[in-house]
Motif scaffolding. Structure first.
Motif, PDB file in Angstrom:
ATOM      1  N   GLU A 108       0.768  -1.109  -0.018  1.00  0.00           N
ATOM      2  CA  GLU A 108      -0.159  -0.014  -0.060  1.00  0.00           C
ATOM      3  C   GLU A 108       0.982   1.361   0.061  1.00  0.00           C
ATOM      4  O   GLU A 108       0.300   2.254  -0.664  1.00  0.00           O
ATOM      5  N   PHE A 109       2.045   1.096   0.720  1.00  0.00           N
ATOM      6  CA  PHE A 109       3.005   2.427   0.510  1.00  0.00           C
ATOM      7  C   PHE A 109       3.513   2.407  -0.917  1.00  0.00           C
ATOM      8  O   PHE A 109       3.564   3.587  -1.454  1.00  0.00           O
ATOM      9  N   MET A 110       3.956   1.528  -1.455  1.00  0.00           N
ATOM     10  CA  MET A 110       4.805   1.430  -2.491  1.00  0.00           C
ATOM     11  C   MET A 110       3.989   1.621  -3.946  1.00  0.00           C
ATOM     12  O   MET A 110       4.431   2.222  -4.938  1.00  0.00           O
ATOM     13  N   ASP A 111       2.851   1.422  -3.864  1.00  0.00           N
ATOM     14  CA  ASP A 111       1.749   1.451  -5.053  1.00  0.00           C
ATOM     15  C   ASP A 111       0.864   2.915  -4.912  1.00  0.00           C
ATOM     16  O   ASP A 111       0.002   2.951  -5.770  1.00  0.00           O
ATOM     17  N   ASN A 112       0.941   3.526  -3.846  1.00  0.00           N
ATOM     18  CA  ASN A 112      -0.071   4.575  -3.840  1.00  0.00           C
ATOM     19  C   ASN A 112       0.577   6.008  -3.925  1.00  0.00           C
ATOM     20  O   ASN A 112       1.795   5.953  -3.577  1.00  0.00           O
ATOM     21  N   PRO A 113      -0.138   7.191  -4.025  1.00  0.00           N
ATOM     22  CA  PRO A 113       0.488   8.285  -3.977  1.00  0.00           C
ATOM     23  C   PRO A 113       1.139   8.463  -2.687  1.00  0.00           C
ATOM     24  O   PRO A 113       0.476   8.673  -1.623  1.00  0.00           O
ATOM     25  N   VAL A 114       2.116   8.987  -2.643  1.00  0.00           N
ATOM     26  CA  VAL A 114       3.177   9.322  -1.379  1.00  0.00           C
ATOM     27  C   VAL A 114       2.897  11.172  -1.627  1.00  0.00           C
ATOM     28  O   VAL A 114       3.345  11.777  -2.551  1.00  0.00           O
ATOM     29  N   LEU A 115       2.414  11.657  -0.555  1.00  0.00           N
ATOM     30  CA  LEU A 115       2.193  13.083  -0.685  1.00  0.00           C
ATOM     31  C   LEU A 115       3.134  14.038   0.047  1.00  0.00           C
ATOM     32  O   LEU A 115       3.369  15.256  -0.216  1.00  0.00           O
ATOM     33  N   GLY A 163      18.805   9.302  10.686  1.00  0.00           N
ATOM     34  CA  GLY A 163      18.562   8.508   9.509  1.00  0.00           C
ATOM     35  C   GLY A 163      16.946   8.065   9.540  1.00  0.00           C
ATOM     36  O   GLY A 163      16.685   7.058   8.664  1.00  0.00           O
ATOM     37  N   VAL A 164      16.064   8.695  10.163  1.00  0.00           N
ATOM     38  CA  VAL A 164      14.740   8.456  10.243  1.00  0.00           C
ATOM     39  C   VAL A 164      13.930   9.502   9.090  1.00  0.00           C
ATOM     40  O   VAL A 164      14.265  10.622   9.370  1.00  0.00           O
ATOM     41  N   VAL A 165      13.204   8.786   8.421  1.00  0.00           N
ATOM     42  CA  VAL A 165      12.624   9.597   7.537  1.00  0.00           C
ATOM     43  C   VAL A 165      10.842   9.210   7.316  1.00  0.00           C
ATOM     44  O   VAL A 165      10.660   7.983   7.822  1.00  0.00           O
ATOM     45  N   PHE A 166      10.080  10.247   7.485  1.00  0.00           N
ATOM     46  CA  PHE A 166       8.733   9.897   7.463  1.00  0.00           C
ATOM     47  C   PHE A 166       8.039   9.847   5.906  1.00  0.00           C
ATOM     48  O   PHE A 166       8.331  11.256   5.503  1.00  0.00           O
ATOM     49  N   ALA A 167       7.231   9.249   5.737  1.00  0.00           N
ATOM     50  CA  ALA A 167       6.535   9.587   4.472  1.00  0.00           C
ATOM     51  C   ALA A 167       4.869   9.203   4.503  1.00  0.00           C
ATOM     52  O   ALA A 167       4.706   8.349   5.743  1.00  0.00           O
ATOM     53  N   CYS A 168       4.057   9.821   3.650  1.00  0.00           N
ATOM     54  CA  CYS A 168       2.551   9.554   4.063  1.00  0.00           C
ATOM     55  C   CYS A 168       1.962   9.319   2.856  1.00  0.00           C
ATOM     56  O   CYS A 168       2.314   9.904   1.513  1.00  0.00           O
ATOM     57  N   THR A 169       1.252   8.464   2.753  1.00  0.00           N
ATOM     58  CA  THR A 169       0.054   8.085   1.609  1.00  0.00           C
ATOM     59  C   THR A 169      -1.226   9.036   1.959  1.00  0.00           C
ATOM     60  O   THR A 169      -1.018  10.105   3.126  1.00  0.00           O
ATOM     61  N   ALA A 170      -2.017   9.249   1.462  1.00  0.00           N
ATOM     62  CA  ALA A 170      -3.484   9.981   1.669  1.00  0.00           C
ATOM     63  C   ALA A 170      -4.163   9.823   3.395  1.00  0.00           C
ATOM     64  O   ALA A 170      -4.627  10.513   3.809  1.00  0.00           O
ATOM     65  N   ASP A 171      -3.836   8.320   3.400  1.00  0.00           N
ATOM     66  CA  ASP A 171      -4.530   8.100   4.790  1.00  0.00           C
ATOM     67  C   ASP A 171      -3.577   7.542   5.842  1.00  0.00           C
ATOM     68  O   ASP A 171      -4.078   7.196   6.882  1.00  0.00           O
ATOM     69  N   SER A 172      -2.373   7.147   5.544  1.00  0.00           N
ATOM     70  CA  SER A 172      -1.690   6.501   6.552  1.00  0.00           C
ATOM     71  C   SER A 172      -0.215   7.183   6.591  1.00  0.00           C
ATOM     72  O   SER A 172       0.507   7.904   5.718  1.00  0.00           O
ATOM     73  N   LEU A 173       0.707   6.867   7.860  1.00  0.00           N
ATOM     74  CA  LEU A 173       1.789   7.408   8.050  1.00  0.00           C
ATOM     75  C   LEU A 173       2.960   6.372   8.077  1.00  0.00           C
ATOM     76  O   LEU A 173       2.413   5.245   8.722  1.00  0.00           O
ATOM     77  N   TYR A 174       4.081   6.543   7.408  1.00  0.00           N
ATOM     78  CA  TYR A 174       5.041   5.292   7.558  1.00  0.00           C
ATOM     79  C   TYR A 174       6.478   5.921   7.818  1.00  0.00           C
ATOM     80  O   TYR A 174       6.705   6.939   7.969  1.00  0.00           O
ATOM     81  N   ARG A 175       7.245   5.018   8.556  1.00  0.00           N
ATOM     82  CA  ARG A 175       8.565   5.406   9.159  1.00  0.00           C
ATOM     83  C   ARG A 175       9.728   4.697   8.551  1.00  0.00           C
ATOM     84  O   ARG A 175       9.475   3.468   8.586  1.00  0.00           O
ATOM     85  N   SER A 176      10.716   5.253   8.303  1.00  0.00           N
ATOM     86  CA  SER A 176      12.128   4.474   7.791  1.00  0.00           C
ATOM     87  C   SER A 176      13.214   4.778   8.970  1.00  0.00           C
ATOM     88  O   SER A 176      13.249   5.860   9.151  1.00  0.00           O
ATOM     89  N   SER A 177      13.835   3.795   9.357  1.00  0.00           N
ATOM     90  CA  SER A 177      14.875   4.035  10.257  1.00  0.00           C
ATOM     91  C   SER A 177      16.182   3.792   9.434  1.00  0.00           C
ATOM     92  O   SER A 177      17.382   3.728  10.002  1.00  0.00           O
ATOM     93  N   ASP A 178      16.273   3.479   8.036  1.00  0.00           N
ATOM     94  CA  ASP A 178      17.444   3.364   7.384  1.00  0.00           C
ATOM     95  C   ASP A 178      17.419   4.510   6.192  1.00  0.00           C
ATOM     96  O   ASP A 178      18.115   4.180   4.958  1.00  0.00           O
ATOM     97  N   ASN A 179      17.484   5.712   6.610  1.00  0.00           N
ATOM     98  CA  ASN A 179      17.441   7.012   5.631  1.00  0.00           C
ATOM     99  C   ASN A 179      16.572   7.112   4.648  1.00  0.00           C
ATOM    100  O   ASN A 179      16.877   7.613   3.250  1.00  0.00           O
ATOM    101  N   GLY A 180      15.408   6.177   4.555  1.00  0.00           N
ATOM    102  CA  GLY A 180      14.329   6.303   3.536  1.00  0.00           C
ATOM    103  C   GLY A 180      14.496   5.287   2.549  1.00  0.00           C
ATOM    104  O   GLY A 180      13.943   5.408   1.508  1.00  0.00           O
ATOM    105  N   ALA A 181      15.380   4.338   2.594  1.00  0.00           N
ATOM    106  CA  ALA A 181      15.441   3.274   1.825  1.00  0.00           C
ATOM    107  C   ALA A 181      14.401   2.050   1.800  1.00  0.00           C
ATOM    108  O   ALA A 181      14.005   1.665   0.949  1.00  0.00           O
ATOM    109  N   THR A 182      13.940   1.928   2.940  1.00  0.00           N
ATOM    110  CA  THR A 182      12.861   1.170   3.144  1.00  0.00           C
ATOM    111  C   THR A 182      11.963   1.581   4.303  1.00  0.00           C
ATOM    112  O   THR A 182      12.339   2.167   5.075  1.00  0.00           O
ATOM    113  N   PHE A 183      10.679   1.109   4.265  1.00  0.00           N
ATOM    114  CA  PHE A 183       9.756   1.861   5.084  1.00  0.00           C
ATOM    115  C   PHE A 183       8.928   0.530   5.494  1.00  0.00           C
ATOM    116  O   PHE A 183       8.506  -0.460   4.835  1.00  0.00           O
TER     117      PHE A 183
END
Length: 272
Positions: free
Chosen positions: A96-103, A111-131
């Motif tokens: 759902e993270f990889m296939d949906n719009p990241v806004l 090295g923590v990066v946050f990204a979100c789709t329209a309805d959910s928040l995701y956290r990466s601890s490896d500088n945004g390579a994997t969520f």
């Protein structure tokens, strides 16, 4: 072609976003001479790219931490460690993270990066390579919001410039695009506290326009002061709670704090 974009599709939506609006983009343009000249001959675009079939025709956000550049698109998030973006890699994670719009994308501490789709928040601890999987439940456990969604219409993230371990998140409900709340973390997104309520008759930041106008920013020199709005504009501090930050009606000769609606962006003057 996952988009099926055509010039006649101005009123047709793809995952809640216009398939075609005005001029379709042509990737990320990069300047290496201070903005005098620009090129998009990089990993986001080349001579063989199609304006109707490329993740980078509709870019939602570009963010950098000085070493890595992050690009949010309608088909997930990408990153590059090259200043000229010569090589671009798609961030991996749940489907759902990889296939949906990241806004939105924000770089936090260590090295923590946050990204979100329209309805959910995701956290990466490896500088945004994997969520990992969405962390909505960390913000709103046992929430009455439909499907445990932070937003549904849109989500915005803000990291405190003075302390990147302090992060804020705000959302717009999918049902009516009004405010779903504001959350705060002081430990780099490990635990969260809700500081902003659902939109109501006395708290009206978005007024059913949250997909279009949603502003969330942290004061440059105060990690505990946040600005939130879109239609109205509010400030929050631990001492004073939520307060109106501006007037939204104009009277010539009398209005001194008028700010028109909608509010799409908020920036700070580094000199003050």
């Amino acid at each position: 072609n996952p988009y099926n974009w055509e010039p006649s599709d101005a009123t047709v939506y793809y995952k809640s976003f216009f398939r075609y609006t005005g001029m379709i983009g042509e990737g990320v343009f990069v300047s290496n001479d201070g903005g005098v000249t620009w090129t998009h001959d990089n990993g986001t675009w080349d001579a063989n790219s199609s304006i109707y079939n490329n993740p980078f025709v509709s870019i939602q956000k570009i963010e950098t931490n000085g070493r890595r550049t992050y690009i949010a698109t309608l088909e997930g998030m990408y990153y590059s460690d090259n200043a000229d973006l010569s090589t671009v890699t798609k961030a991996t994670g749940s489907t759902e993270f990889m296939d949906n719009p990241v806004l939105d994308i924000e770089v936090a501490a260590n090295g923590v990066v946050f990204a979100c789709t329209a309805d959910s928040l995701y956290r990466s601890s490896d500088n945004g390579a994997t969520f990992g999987e969405r962390i909505n439940g960390d913000l709103i456990p046992l929430s009455p919001i439909v499907s445990n969604q932070i937003g549904g219409g849109r989500i915005e993230i803000a990291v405190a410039p003075s302390n990147p371990s302090t992060i804020y998140v705000a959302g717009a409900l999918v049902t009516n695009l009004s405010g779903s709340g504001v959350w705060k973390s002081t430990d780099n997104g490990v635990t969260w506290e809700r500081i902003g309520p659902l939109e109501s008759g006395t708290f009206q930041p978005l007024q059913q326009n949250g997909r279009y106008s949603l502003v969330l920013e942290v004061a440059t020199n105060d990690e505990n002061k946040v600005f939130f709005g879109g239609e109205k504009l509010y400030t929050f501090s631990e001492a004073n709670g939520w307060q109106d930050a501006a007037s939204h009606s104009f009277t010539p000769g009398f209005s001194t704090d008028y700010v028109p609606t909608p509010k799409l962006r908020l920036a700070f003057d580094p000199r003050t």
